[in-house]
Write a protein that holds these residues in place. Sequence first.
Motif, short mmCIF file in Angstrom:
data_model
loop_
_atom_site.label_atom_id
_atom_site.label_comp_id
_atom_site.label_asym_id
_atom_site.label_seq_id
_atom_site.Cartn_x
_atom_site.Cartn_y
_atom_site.Cartn_z
N UNK A 126 0.83 -1.20 0.00
CA UNK A 126 0.00 0.00 0.00
C UNK A 126 0.86 1.26 0.00
N UNK A 127 1.99 1.21 0.74
CA UNK A 127 2.88 2.36 0.76
C UNK A 127 3.45 2.67 -0.61
N UNK A 128 3.90 1.62 -1.32
CA UNK A 128 4.45 1.83 -2.66
C UNK A 128 3.38 2.37 -3.61
N UNK A 129 2.15 1.85 -3.48
CA UNK A 129 1.06 2.32 -4.34
C UNK A 129 0.73 3.78 -4.05
N UNK A 130 0.72 4.17 -2.77
CA UNK A 130 0.44 5.56 -2.41
C UNK A 130 1.54 6.48 -2.91
N UNK A 131 2.79 6.03 -2.80
CA UNK A 131 3.91 6.84 -3.29
C UNK A 131 3.78 7.09 -4.79
N UNK A 132 3.44 6.04 -5.55
CA UNK A 132 3.28 6.18 -6.99
C UNK A 132 2.09 7.08 -7.33
N UNK A 133 1.00 6.95 -6.56
CA UNK A 133 -0.17 7.80 -6.80
C UNK A 133 0.18 9.27 -6.60
N UNK A 134 0.87 9.59 -5.51
CA UNK A 134 1.24 10.99 -5.24
C UNK A 134 2.21 11.49 -6.30
N UNK A 135 3.16 10.62 -6.70
CA UNK A 135 4.12 11.03 -7.75
C UNK A 135 3.38 11.42 -9.03
#
Length: 722
Positions: A126-135
Motif C-alpha cells: 500500500x505504501x508503494x502504491x500511495x507513493x506512486x499515486x502521489x508522484x
Amino acid sequence: MSRIARSFARSEAHVERRLKLADLPAEALAALRANEISLEMAKALTLAPSGERCLEVLGSVRGRDVRPEQVRRELTPGTVPSTDRRAVFVGLEAYLAAGGTSQRDLFADRTLLEDEALLDRLFAEKGAAEAERIRAEEGWEWATWVPEEYVPWTATQKLVRLYARPGKLSEGEEAELAALDEREADDTLDEAGRARLAELEARLEGGFTDAQRASSGIFVYCSSRDGLSVERAYQQPRAVPRGAAEAAPDLPQSLIEDLHRIRLGALQARLMDQLADLPAEALAALRANEISLEMAKALTLAPSGERCLEVLESVRGRDVRPEQVRRELTPGTVPSTDRRAVFVGLEAYLAAGGTSQRDLFADRTLLEDEALLDRLFAEKGAAEAERIRAEEGWEWATWVPEEYVSWTVTQKLVRLYARPGKLSDGEEAELAALEERDADDTLDEAGRARLAELETRREGGFTDAQRASSGIFVYCSSREGLTVERAYQQPRAVPRGAAEAAPDLPQSLIEDLHRIRLGALQARLMDQSELMLDLLAWSFGGGLRPWARPLAISPTDQPIVPEKGEGTSYPPRLAARLEPNTSLAPDGTPAEFEAFRAQGKKHRNQILTEALARTFCTGSSGLSAALARQLGVEVRRIWTPTAQGFLGRCSAGYLDRLWSELVPAAEADQSFQKLKKGEKAKRLEALFADPATREALGLSREDCAKIDSWVPAELGWPEGEE
C-alpha cells in the motif's frame, strides 16, 4: 448476548467481558477470589489460548511482582496491536480480507493482529502504491516509499534539497487577505470566507515549479502521529556530461591527506614537548601505566611541578576522569568557546588586562579572569543593546546576561507583533524575476541587494508608533550569538491618584497554597509504586513535549515547603527529604551497589517510588487533578489553616466572607466584623482547631464537617489549568 444485556440493563460489551472472565479455569478464579492475583491480572489471563497455558502462566506469576501488561505480552507473542501505525495505515478490514487472523483483547479494548509478516507485506504494497499515486498526481520524476517512521539522513545525505518558490498575490488580493484575516480573528467568518482565506493563503505560500517536479522526487512514509506523510523535494546532484572529461584537481586527494598528516605531526611534536616537561615522577607513572596518557595530558595544565605531583598522588589508584583533573588544575577559568568569551573576543579580553592559558591537548584557550570577562560581557552587551535601540528607534532596550529571555522577565509585559508589508504589482513581478535568477545563480551583487530589499519590505516590520512605545531584550546565546527579542510594551498603568485594590490573597500566599496542594498529592503518590513506574515510563518514552511531562526527570525534588509553614505537616517519609542533606554521598563503588541490591526488590521499589513522588510536578493538562481524584487526595490531612501560615495573610474582607460561610447566621457572632484583622485571624484559627469554640457557637455535626473539609479554591485541582 443482547437479550442478556437487556435483562440486566448492561451493555453487550460489559456482558461479554464478564463471560470472558467466567471462562477462566477454576484455579484462576479461585486465585482471584483469594486475592492471590488482581482483577487486572485475571483480565490479562483471558488472553491465554488454552486453559493449560493459562494455568502455566498463573503458576509463574503467583507470589511475584509481575505487571498485567507483561503477562499480556507473554500470552500474545508476535502480535501487533491495531493501534500500530502499520495496522492503522493498512486497515483492519483489508488485513482480514487478505487472510489475516486477529484476536480481541476485550479488557484493553483493542484488536491484536497475529500475522505480522502479512501485515508488513500489505504495508509495503500500500505504501508503494500511495507513493506512486502521489508522484503521478503531483508530477514528480520519482517517488520512494520509506517503511520507517521517518526519512533517515542516510537516504538524503547525497541528494540536493529543493525548496518551493514563494507565491504572490495582486494588490487587491493582498487587501482581501488582510480583511479575511481580521474577520477570522473576530470569529465572524462564514464557511465560504474560510474557504477563500485558505485559497489565498495557499497561493501566497507558493509551491514547486513544473521544472523542479520534473527533475526531482519525493519520499513517502507513514508516521504514528500524522499518518501518510510526504517529504518533498530531492534532486540527484548534477553528473558530469557524458563524454566530458572531469578537470583534474590542482592537488590530488592523496597529497591533501599527506599534508593533513604532516600538519598533525607538527602539532603532535609540540604536544610531545609539552608532555616531556612533566616532572620525572609523572613520566615514570605514565610509563608504568599507573596513569593514562589522557591523564598525563591533563597534568600538563599544572602551574608548577609541585602542584602536578600533588594532583598525581591524589589520582593514583582511583577512578578519576582526566576532565575532573583539568577542572581542578584550572579553577575559575573559562574556556574560549564559552558564549561570553566568543562575544567579547579574546583580543579585547587580553587588551583589557586579562590573562589566559593554552590547553594544547584540548585545543582551547582558558581565560583566567572570569570577573573581568563578566564585566566586559556586560559592558559590550549593554552597548550593543543601546546601539540597536538607537538604530531601530525603540523606546527602551534591556541587556539580558542569561542565554535566553526568561518568562519571568516578560510575563507582565504586552507582546507586540510586526505589521505585514506589501509590494506593488510591479515590485512583485521584479521580486519573482530576481528570485528565479537567484535560483539559477545568475544574480550579481546589485541584484542580490535589491532582492534583499524587496524581501524585507514584503516581510513588513514594526511601525514607528510601536517602536516609540515599546522595547526589546538583547541577549547572547551560545548558538546564535547576539540576539534580539522584539517587541514588548508595559501594560497600561493605573491612572494617577487612583488606588489599586489590594488582592484578597497576596501572590506569596497563593504560591504557598500551590506548594501545599502539590505536597498533598506527592504524599499520596508515595504509596503508588506501579503508578509511579508507569508515570516514569510515560515521561521517558511517551513522546511528550518537555513541558507536558508529569515528572521532573532530572530528578529534581519539587518545592513543596511553604514560605510560612505553620499549619503544614507532611508525612515523615516526605518531610525527611525537605531539609538539605549535608552528609557525604557514597562513591558509587561496586561494593556499595551490591549492598544496596542485597536489601531486596521491595526496598528498591520503595526508594524509587518515594524519589519519583518527590519529582512530581503540576502541569496544564489536568493530569494532576485526575490523579488527585483517583487517589483521594485530602489536603486537610496535611494542612490546617492557622493565623500565621494562612489566615493572617488574607485580607480582612476575605476573613469576613469566610466566617459567614462557615458559621451559620443564627450562631454567628455579630461582632466578628468589628474585630481587627489579627483578631479575626485568631478567631478563625480557633474555629478550625478548637472544639470548645465550635461548641460555644452551637455548631452542628454538619457545620463541623464543613469546617474540617474546607480548603481555599487555590488548593483545589481545576480541570486543565493548574
